[in-house]
Motif scaffolding. Structure first.
Motif, PDB file in Angstrom:
ATOM      1  N   THR A  44      -7.369 -17.864  11.677  1.00 40.44           N
ATOM      2  CA  THR A  44      -6.264 -18.240  12.547  1.00 40.44           C
ATOM      3  C   THR A  44      -5.079 -17.340  12.233  1.00 40.44           C
ATOM      4  O   THR A  44      -5.016 -16.730  11.150  1.00 40.44           O
ATOM      5  N   LEU A  45      -4.177 -17.237  13.153  1.00 42.02           N
ATOM      6  CA  LEU A  45      -3.014 -16.369  13.022  1.00 42.02           C
ATOM      7  C   LEU A  45      -2.220 -16.708  11.757  1.00 42.02           C
ATOM      8  O   LEU A  45      -1.952 -17.873  11.482  1.00 42.02           O
ATOM      9  N   GLY A  46      -1.894 -15.693  10.983  1.00 43.21           N
ATOM     10  CA  GLY A  46      -1.082 -15.887   9.789  1.00 43.21           C
ATOM     11  C   GLY A  46      -1.851 -16.349   8.566  1.00 43.21           C
ATOM     12  O   GLY A  46      -1.239 -16.726   7.570  1.00 43.21           O
ATOM     13  N   CYS A  47      -3.160 -16.304   8.604  1.00 41.97           N
ATOM     14  CA  CYS A  47      -3.979 -16.751   7.470  1.00 41.97           C
ATOM     15  C   CYS A  47      -4.011 -15.649   6.402  1.00 41.97           C
ATOM     16  O   CYS A  47      -4.747 -14.676   6.541  1.00 41.97           O
ATOM     17  N   HIS A  48      -3.229 -15.826   5.340  1.00 42.03           N
ATOM     18  CA  HIS A  48      -3.175 -14.793   4.290  1.00 42.03           C
ATOM     19  C   HIS A  48      -4.486 -14.719   3.511  1.00 42.03           C
ATOM     20  O   HIS A  48      -4.858 -13.651   3.029  1.00 42.03           O
ATOM     21  N   LEU A  49      -5.209 -15.825   3.389  1.00 42.64           N
ATOM     22  CA  LEU A  49      -6.497 -15.793   2.702  1.00 42.64           C
ATOM     23  C   LEU A  49      -7.524 -15.006   3.523  1.00 42.64           C
ATOM     24  O   LEU A  49      -8.389 -14.339   2.962  1.00 42.64           O
ATOM     25  N   ALA A  73      -9.678  -7.498   3.291  1.00 44.05           N
ATOM     26  CA  ALA A  73      -9.422  -6.362   2.397  1.00 44.05           C
ATOM     27  C   ALA A  73     -10.561  -6.220   1.384  1.00 44.05           C
ATOM     28  O   ALA A  73     -11.028  -5.106   1.115  1.00 44.05           O
ATOM     29  N   LEU A  74     -11.008  -7.326   0.829  1.00 40.81           N
ATOM     30  CA  LEU A  74     -12.122  -7.290  -0.114  1.00 40.81           C
ATOM     31  C   LEU A  74     -13.408  -6.830   0.565  1.00 40.81           C
ATOM     32  O   LEU A  74     -14.173  -6.043   0.003  1.00 40.81           O
ATOM     33  N   LEU A  75     -13.642  -7.305   1.765  1.00 40.74           N
ATOM     34  CA  LEU A  75     -14.832  -6.928   2.515  1.00 40.74           C
ATOM     35  C   LEU A  75     -14.840  -5.419   2.759  1.00 40.74           C
ATOM     36  O   LEU A  75     -15.870  -4.759   2.559  1.00 40.74           O
ATOM     37  N   ALA A  76     -13.706  -4.867   3.154  1.00 36.84           N
ATOM     38  CA  ALA A  76     -13.610  -3.425   3.392  1.00 36.84           C
ATOM     39  C   ALA A  76     -13.890  -2.635   2.119  1.00 36.84           C
ATOM     40  O   ALA A  76     -14.460  -1.548   2.160  1.00 36.84           O
ATOM     41  N   GLY A  89      -4.791  -4.558  -7.684  1.00 39.55           N
ATOM     42  CA  GLY A  89      -4.306  -5.906  -7.408  1.00 39.55           C
ATOM     43  C   GLY A  89      -3.452  -5.936  -6.158  1.00 39.55           C
ATOM     44  O   GLY A  89      -3.397  -4.991  -5.396  1.00 39.55           O
ATOM     45  N   ALA A  90      -2.766  -7.021  -5.962  1.00 42.53           N
ATOM     46  CA  ALA A  90      -1.970  -7.203  -4.755  1.00 42.53           C
ATOM     47  C   ALA A  90      -0.618  -6.519  -4.890  1.00 42.53           C
ATOM     48  O   ALA A  90      -0.014  -6.503  -5.952  1.00 42.53           O
ATOM     49  N   THR A  91      -0.171  -5.936  -3.782  1.00 45.71           N
ATOM     50  CA  THR A  91       1.160  -5.347  -3.714  1.00 45.71           C
ATOM     51  C   THR A  91       1.834  -5.885  -2.461  1.00 45.71           C
ATOM     52  O   THR A  91       1.169  -6.336  -1.536  1.00 45.71           O
ATOM     53  N   ARG A  92       3.153  -5.821  -2.436  1.00 43.34           N
ATOM     54  CA  ARG A  92       3.899  -6.269  -1.260  1.00 43.34           C
ATOM     55  C   ARG A  92       4.499  -5.053  -0.563  1.00 43.34           C
ATOM     56  O   ARG A  92       5.109  -4.209  -1.191  1.00 43.34           O
ATOM     57  N   ARG A  93       4.286  -5.000   0.751  1.00 42.56           N
ATOM     58  CA  ARG A  93       4.898  -3.967   1.585  1.00 42.56           C
ATOM     59  C   ARG A  93       5.340  -4.640   2.870  1.00 42.56           C
ATOM     60  O   ARG A  93       4.534  -5.267   3.549  1.00 42.56           O
ATOM     61  N   GLY A  94       6.594  -4.498   3.177  1.00 41.19           N
ATOM     62  CA  GLY A  94       7.106  -5.072   4.417  1.00 41.19           C
ATOM     63  C   GLY A  94       6.930  -6.578   4.502  1.00 41.19           C
ATOM     64  O   GLY A  94       6.734  -7.114   5.574  1.00 41.19           O
ATOM     65  N   GLY A  95       6.960  -7.261   3.347  1.00 42.05           N
ATOM     66  CA  GLY A  95       6.829  -8.703   3.332  1.00 42.05           C
ATOM     67  C   GLY A  95       5.403  -9.214   3.395  1.00 42.05           C
ATOM     68  O   GLY A  95       5.165 -10.415   3.402  1.00 42.05           O
ATOM     69  N   ARG A  96       4.410  -8.316   3.409  1.00 38.42           N
ATOM     70  CA  ARG A  96       2.999  -8.720   3.449  1.00 38.42           C
ATOM     71  C   ARG A  96       2.320  -8.317   2.164  1.00 38.42           C
ATOM     72  O   ARG A  96       2.692  -7.352   1.531  1.00 38.42           O
ATOM     73  N   ARG A  97       1.302  -9.065   1.772  1.00 44.81           N
ATOM     74  CA  ARG A  97       0.520  -8.758   0.565  1.00 44.81           C
ATOM     75  C   ARG A  97      -0.705  -7.952   0.932  1.00 44.81           C
ATOM     76  O   ARG A  97      -1.395  -8.275   1.890  1.00 44.81           O
ATOM     77  N   TYR A  98      -0.974  -6.930   0.146  1.00 47.50           N
ATOM     78  CA  TYR A  98      -2.154  -6.089   0.343  1.00 47.50           C
ATOM     79  C   TYR A  98      -2.905  -5.973  -0.980  1.00 47.50           C
ATOM     80  O   TYR A  98      -2.295  -5.859  -2.031  1.00 47.50           O
TER      81      TYR A  98
END
Length: 118
Positions: free
Chosen positions: A9-14, A20-23, A107-116
């Motif tokens: 669903t829209l906005g699902c960070h999980l 990202a893990l799948l890629a 690990g996770a980083t933040r860019r533009g308010g999003r986690r990658y």
């Protein structure tokens, strides 16, 4: 080409984490069909508290695939896991990188308010 469905669903960070893990971990070419559950009451009832749910062509579901161990195991059982990528992902931060090997995920980083991831 492997075809997978992702109930999301829209906005699902999980869900973003799982993608990202799948890629990173997928060893074969794949297509990911994202199914938006909010547009269907039946899907909301079935998947609402379980997303993200990844489903293969046989209908086998993976819940909590945003957890690296769960996704890696699910992919390995199907022969789809990139073993080198999984090994790099498990390497402790700060461990020396062998010449010629790609850098490990950081690990996770933040860019533009999003986690990658990585």
């Amino acid at each position: 080409m492997i075809r997978l469905r992702l109930y999301t669903t829209l906005g699902c960070h999980l869900c973003e984490q799982l993608e990202a893990l799948l890629a990173t971990l997928m060893a074969v070419e794949y297509r990911l069909d994202r199914i938006e559950i909010s547009e269907d009451d039946g899907l909301v009832e079935r998947y609402g508290v379980r997303i993200p749910v990844l489903v293969d062509a046989r209908g086998d579901e993976l819940e909590r695939g945003f957890m690296p161990e769960r996704l890696a195991g699910w992919l390995a059982a199907r022969g789809w896991r990139d073993e080198a990528a999984w090994h790099r992902l498990q390497r402790p931060l700060g461990e020396e990188v062998v010449a010629g090997e790609p850098e490990p995920a950081r690990g996770a980083t933040r860019r533009g308010g999003r986690r990658y991831l990585g």
